[in-house]
Design an enzyme around this catalytic site. Sequence first.
Site, PDB file in Angstrom:
ATOM      1  N   SER A  34      23.942  28.470  -4.388  1.00 17.82           N
ATOM      2  CA  SER A  34      23.897  28.723  -2.913  1.00 17.82           C
ATOM      3  C   SER A  34      23.518  30.152  -2.673  1.00 17.82           C
ATOM      4  CB  SER A  34      25.162  28.016  -2.456  1.00 17.82           C
ATOM      5  OG  SER A  34      26.057  28.495  -2.720  1.00 17.82           O
ATOM      6  N   HIS A 261      30.128  32.828   2.013  1.00 13.07           N
ATOM      7  CA  HIS A 261      28.700  32.915   1.564  1.00 13.07           C
ATOM      8  C   HIS A 261      27.979  34.058   2.198  1.00 13.07           C
ATOM      9  CE1 HIS A 261      29.246  29.115  -0.565  1.00 13.07           C
ATOM     10  NE2 HIS A 261      28.215  29.126  -1.044  1.00 13.07           N
TER      11      HIS A 261
END
Length: 281
Positions: A34, A261
């Site tokens: 990711s 993230h």
Amino acid sequence: MLASATALSAVTFGLTAPAAHAATPLNYVALGDSYSAGSGVLPVDLSSPLCLRSLANYPRVIASRTGARLTDVTCGAAQTKDFTASQYPGVPPQVAALGPDTELVTLTIGGNDNGTFVNAMTACGTAGLLSGGKGSPCKDRYGSGFVDQIETNTYPALKAALRSVRDKAPGARVAALGYPWIMPPTADPSCFAKLPVASGDVPYLRDIQARLNAAVERAARETGATFVDFSEVSEGHDACKPGGTRWIEPLLFGTSLVPVHPNALGESRMARHTMDTLGLG
């Protein structure tokens, strides 16, 4: 005079004539999890919705700045095993995108093996809330457990994954990226609402990430890949910093659909540092 003019004209033409052939675009394949896919960064690539891949991830930025011909098979939640096996039905193993004509490969991988990132953040976040941010309850409970898994399981899996890349693309330049800092070096009390980690567990989590990055670096070196080190350039851009400065979104009250993230700025800076390391662009 006419002869001189003709000669001058010939010289001038020789200096200004365009090259006979334009440069061939670099054949570039992006692999990884990711952090490579840019999960949570808009707009989303709808060609593979299960992978939560962004159209603004660092591979897309690199390709747009270099004119490379990109094949992007990055996928959120990918582990090293997904390089050689299907992650989801209909999603081929990532190395299937490689071939003898592949010239550049980038990847970020390893953080999902053993559930390292998810488990460490969940465990330490829960412990931090229960302790009111005091002490090091996560470290006290888990000790070297996360690091032991990195050394015992993740490191050899990283080497195997990188070897699988080399087997499929023997002539490619391979860049294995480290992970930008999620936590600051020491606790920031003002950050507890966004990252509810106890003060003594902030350096504990950071050390786990440092050990993971060291495993990626070691595996890259031993398989002939280039390690892209973010330990210096991402300092001061962790998830505790304000919007516009941070590269990583916090666990709570962030702006990304996927917490902990990289945001769009982080993906862009990852692209820039990778290009600088590889001498691209």
